[in-house]
Motif scaffolding. Structure first.
Motif, short mmCIF file in Angstrom:
data_model
loop_
_atom_site.label_atom_id
_atom_site.label_comp_id
_atom_site.label_asym_id
_atom_site.label_seq_id
_atom_site.Cartn_x
_atom_site.Cartn_y
_atom_site.Cartn_z
N ASP A 58 0.83 -1.21 0.00
CA ASP A 58 0.00 0.00 0.00
C ASP A 58 0.86 1.26 0.00
N LEU A 59 1.93 1.24 0.76
CA LEU A 59 2.81 2.40 0.83
C LEU A 59 3.52 2.64 -0.50
N ILE A 60 4.07 1.57 -1.07
CA ILE A 60 4.77 1.72 -2.35
C ILE A 60 3.80 2.03 -3.47
N GLY A 61 2.68 1.35 -3.50
CA GLY A 61 1.70 1.60 -4.55
C GLY A 61 1.12 2.99 -4.50
N ALA A 62 0.92 3.52 -3.30
CA ALA A 62 0.33 4.85 -3.17
C ALA A 62 1.36 5.94 -3.47
N SER A 63 2.61 5.70 -3.14
CA SER A 63 3.59 6.78 -3.31
C SER A 63 4.23 6.80 -4.69
N LEU A 64 4.55 5.65 -5.24
CA LEU A 64 5.31 5.62 -6.49
C LEU A 64 4.43 5.61 -7.74
N PHE A 65 3.42 4.77 -7.72
CA PHE A 65 2.68 4.54 -8.95
C PHE A 65 1.38 5.33 -9.07
N SER A 66 1.00 6.05 -8.02
CA SER A 66 -0.30 6.73 -8.07
C SER A 66 -0.31 7.89 -9.06
N LYS A 67 0.84 8.44 -9.36
CA LYS A 67 0.89 9.55 -10.32
C LYS A 67 0.60 9.06 -11.74
N TYR A 68 1.03 7.84 -12.04
CA TYR A 68 0.96 7.36 -13.41
C TYR A 68 -0.25 6.46 -13.68
N VAL A 69 -0.47 5.52 -12.80
CA VAL A 69 -1.54 4.55 -13.01
C VAL A 69 -2.41 4.52 -11.75
N ALA A 70 -3.68 4.75 -11.93
CA ALA A 70 -4.60 4.71 -10.78
C ALA A 70 -4.94 3.25 -10.46
N GLY A 71 -4.95 2.93 -9.20
CA GLY A 71 -5.38 1.60 -8.78
C GLY A 71 -4.30 0.54 -8.79
N VAL A 72 -3.03 0.93 -8.69
CA VAL A 72 -1.96 -0.07 -8.66
C VAL A 72 -1.95 -0.80 -7.32
#
Length: 164
Positions: A58-72
């Motif tokens: 959750d931490l990595i998905g929210a911080s790294l990928f949230s800018k590019y792909v929603a719902g990672v």
């Protein structure tokens, strides 16, 4: 036909209370609610590892990928749930091995009820138990076997026929 692995605690002796039959294969309970699956089967270390992994995802998905792909983060969480569905029973076997249980039989039947009936009908309580007679070091005598190279070892090895 399903196969069930039977685990028994070696410290329980003849008591069948420490016997577990674990199904080979996929766990539906482990895919839909993996944390409750782990806690129901008393796998606290694995449940702690799952919580740390989910928090990290959750931490990595929210911080790294949230800018590019929603719902990672939800997709990674679903991937962890699918992994728990496939590996939940194997983690249960691993936990039982760590607790001192050992495999005593593999039973192949159509359901768990028939597997229990078949195992307990064919189980022999005398197989695989530790011996009851103990030996003291004074009561056991070892003799040295004869080899030609023992005689020429400058007195390092005891001579043939001597008692150690």
């Amino acid at each position: 036909m399903r196969s069930y692995t039977t685990y028994k605690n070696s410290l329980m002796g003849y008591d069948d209370a420490g016997t577990f039959l674990i199904k080979e294969g996929f766990s539906w309970f482990g895919i839909f609610i993996p944390l409750f699956f782990l806690l129901y089967h008393k796998m606290c270390r694995v449940a702690g590892g799952l919580l740390v992994t989910r928090f990290g995802v959750d931490l990595i998905g929210a911080s790294l990928f949230s800018k590019y792909v929603a719902g990672v983060a939800p997709m990674l969480a679903d991937a962890i749930n699918v992994l728990m569905g496939y590996e939940g029973n194997n983690l249960r076997r691993w936990t039982l091995n760590r607790l001192g249980y050992r495999i005593v039989a593999v039973v192949v039947t159509s359901d768990l009820f028939q597997a229990e009936r078949r195992y307990f009908a064919n189980s022999n309580p005398l197989i695989g138990l530790p011996p009851t007679q103990t030996y003291s070091p004074e009561s056991v005598r070892y003799t040295v076997p004869f080899h030609s190279y023992y005689e020429s070892a400058f007195g390092v090895f005891p001579p043939y026929g001597s008692v150690v």
